[in-house]
Design a protein around this motif. Structure first.
Motif, PDB file in Angstrom:
ATOM      1  N   THR A   6      51.341 -62.388  45.770  1.00  0.00           N
ATOM      2  CA  THR A   6      50.652 -63.589  45.294  1.00  0.00           C
ATOM      3  C   THR A   6      51.668 -64.655  44.898  1.00  0.00           C
ATOM      4  OG1 THR A   6      50.649 -62.836  42.991  1.00  0.00           O
ATOM      5  CG2 THR A   6      48.796 -62.143  44.383  1.00  0.00           C
ATOM      6  N   GLU A   7      51.157 -65.856  44.655  1.00  0.00           N
ATOM      7  CA  GLU A   7      52.018 -66.923  44.140  1.00  0.00           C
ATOM      8  C   GLU A   7      52.686 -66.479  42.847  1.00  0.00           C
ATOM      9  OE1 GLU A   7      52.622 -69.769  45.548  1.00  0.00           O
ATOM     10  OE2 GLU A   7      50.968 -70.213  46.934  1.00  0.00           O
ATOM     11  N   HIS A   8      51.933 -65.790  42.010  1.00  0.00           N
ATOM     12  CA  HIS A   8      52.479 -65.335  40.724  1.00  0.00           C
ATOM     13  C   HIS A   8      53.597 -64.312  40.926  1.00  0.00           C
ATOM     14  CE1 HIS A   8      52.623 -64.152  36.509  1.00  0.00           C
ATOM     15  NE2 HIS A   8      52.578 -62.889  36.911  1.00  0.00           N
ATOM     16  N   SER A   9      53.404 -63.359  41.850  1.00  0.00           N
ATOM     17  CA  SER A   9      54.442 -62.339  42.050  1.00  0.00           C
ATOM     18  C   SER A   9      55.710 -62.943  42.646  1.00  0.00           C
ATOM     19  CB  SER A   9      53.917 -61.212  42.938  1.00  0.00           C
ATOM     20  OG  SER A   9      53.678 -61.653  44.257  1.00  0.00           O
ATOM     21  N   ARG A  39      56.732 -66.086  42.068  1.00  0.00           N
ATOM     22  CA  ARG A  39      57.358 -66.814  40.953  1.00  0.00           C
ATOM     23  C   ARG A  39      58.062 -65.827  40.034  1.00  0.00           C
ATOM     24  NH1 ARG A  39      59.077 -70.222  39.801  1.00  0.00           N
ATOM     25  NH2 ARG A  39      58.180 -71.057  37.879  1.00  0.00           N
ATOM     26  N   ASP A  40      57.426 -64.708  39.772  1.00  0.00           N
ATOM     27  CA  ASP A  40      58.020 -63.692  38.899  1.00  0.00           C
ATOM     28  C   ASP A  40      59.311 -63.151  39.508  1.00  0.00           C
ATOM     29  OD1 ASP A  40      57.605 -62.049  36.443  1.00  0.00           O
ATOM     30  OD2 ASP A  40      57.640 -60.400  37.896  1.00  0.00           O
ATOM     31  N   GLN A  95      58.808 -59.725  49.057  1.00  0.00           N
ATOM     32  CA  GLN A  95      58.857 -61.039  48.407  1.00  0.00           C
ATOM     33  C   GLN A  95      60.122 -61.777  48.795  1.00  0.00           C
ATOM     34  OE1 GLN A  95      57.818 -58.239  46.895  1.00  0.00           O
ATOM     35  NE2 GLN A  95      56.560 -58.641  45.089  1.00  0.00           N
TER      36      GLN A  95
END
Length: 454
Positions: free
Chosen positions: A408-411, A413-414, A281
């Protein structure tokens, strides 16, 4: 940029041949030495990578130049039956290669690559230089002098002085800091051959922390090769103590260098260790933040400010535990504070939005890089060794594409929200000919003075 380099090599070493896919396993040599095997059936070459744990950099009373000079002297300085300076030609004739280096101050890594037909002779040469190196005095003097000359040259670079100042601010007077900078008076000049002998004697054992073999070689052949390579080394496990402390508290520092032609500005803050996952990431995020001319920082500084310079983002390791990200670029001295504000605002916006554009496109570009070295035994061994040192599962080097696909987009952002520094958390340093270039800063004239900037 030791870890950044390792990560990119990792990403270049992922693909497998469709007809004979590589496999990974944990094996044991006949002599009882565990190792990881990345079996690559269609390869004729083999790589053996070994990491020995060390705490030399953390201890008082050790000359911090010994590992730097010693890793070069082991192969160059000869061994029983091998005159000094001879090994490079012998390996070249065999189309083999070898390297020994210090990795992030926590390990000494040895790398060996050879064709299977030359296994016996290559292993014999390497074993002689590990077990009973001559450490020739003439070659010692030559390498020590070369090390001193390189250090003197790099210290003339303003940006280097700035990063030395940051290390003073973060680590203070700890021995580890001097191992990173080797700036304590006499560190290189006072190094003796006896220092290197002592370093060698405690570092190389039959029980390293991790071993990886990659290539077209069976587990049985690999085990015998490892036993032969490590034959005659002390059969012991070193007791390692790596106590250190860091101070990453935000502060503003200006290193006044009247001879500097331009001002260099850098913002620095910690990131989690690679053993805590999230590294892939980070690659995507830092590329989007400041990796090229399409990045957020480039757009902020070059496009919006219409400046003639750019800003980049990167990551590096002080040690395996202490990892930092940096935002840096050259700046006109009368615009430092203005540029800093723009960079901070761009970074704050990035924390909120994350990378713009299609994530799959970003991931595909990384996956495409894997094709060039997909069958490289050296890349696979290097990648798997880092995974072993971080405590990851065997065969992780073969599954990086899967890990990239799972992002993912979520990971992302996290990761940004939980692990990346906030806008106000950076150490800011400017290296400038103008002592007033950075507003409200602690002004120093040598890197060591940064230890008192609070």
């Amino acid at each position: 940029m030791i870890r950044t380099f390792i990560v990119m090599v990792t990403l270049l070493s992922l693909s497998a041949c469709e007809n004979a896919a590589p496999t990974a396993s944990v094996e044991m040599s006949p002599g009882g030495i565990p190792f990881r095997l990345v079996h690559m059936p269609e390869r004729e070459d083999v790589a053996i990578h070994i990491a020995w744990a060390t705490d030399w950099a953390y201890r008082k009373g050790t000359n911090k130049a010994a590992p730097v000079v010693g890793t070069q002297l082991i192969l160059a300085g000869g061994a029983n039956g091998y005159p000094a300076g001879d090994v490079s030609e012998r390996f070249a004739d065999l189309k083999s290669g070898a390297d020994v280096f210090v990795a992030a101050h926590d390990h000494v890594v040895g790398e060996l690559v050879f064709n299977r037909d030359h296994l016996d002779e290559t292993i014999a040469i390497a074993n002689a230089h590990l077990r009973t190196p001559t450490l020739d005095q003439i070659w010692f003097d030559r390498i020590r002098e070369g090390t001193a000359a390189r250090l003197a040259e790099v210290r003339r670079l303003p940006a280097h002085a700035g990063f030395e100042a940051v290390r003073w601010a973060v680590f203070g007077h700890q021995p580890l800091r001097n191992a990173m900078s080797m700036d304590k008076p006499g560190t290189v000049h006072d190094l003796t051959r006896a220092d290197v002998v002592a370093w060698h004697a405690e570092t190389f054992t039959r029980k390293p922390q991790a071993i990886v073999v990659a290539g077209g070689i069976s587990a049985e052949e690999a085990g015998v090769a490892i036993d032969t390579l490590l034959n005659g080394l002390p059969d012991k496990v070193n007791t390692i103590s790596r106590l250190s402390s860091t101070d990453y508290s935000a502060r503003r520092i200006l290193l006044h260098q009247p001879e500097a032609e331009v001002t260099t500005l850098a913002l620095i803050a910690p990131l989690p260790s690679t053993r805590k996952e999230g590294e892939f990431q980070d690659i995507i995020l830092l590329q989007a933040l400041g990796g090229d001319d399409q990045s957020v920082l480039f757009n902020a500084v070059r496009t919006k400010l219409r400046a003639s310079y750019g800003f980049e983002a990167g990551v590096t390791n002080y040690t395996r535990e202490h990892r930092i990200m940096f935002l840096t670029g050259q700046v006109e001295s009368d615009k430092v504070t203005h540029v800093e504000r723009f960079v901070r605002e761009a970074y704050a916006g990035f924390l909120q939005t994350g990378p713009l554009g299609d994530l799959n496109t970003r991931k595909k570009s990384l996956e495409a890089n894997s094709k060039e070295l997909a069958q490289s035994v050296t890349a696979q061994a290097r990648s798997e060794l880092q995974s072993a040192l971080d405590g990851f599962e065997v065969g992780r080097s073969l599954r990086i594409v899967e890990k990239l696909s799972a992002i993912t987009e979520h990971s992302l952002r996290d990761r940004l929200l939980k692990e990346f520094p906030k806008q106000e958390d950076f150490i800011v340093i400017a290296i400038s000919p103008d002592p007033e270039a950075l507003a409200q800063s602690c002004i120093i004239r040598s890197p060591a003075e940064a230890v008192d900037c609070k």
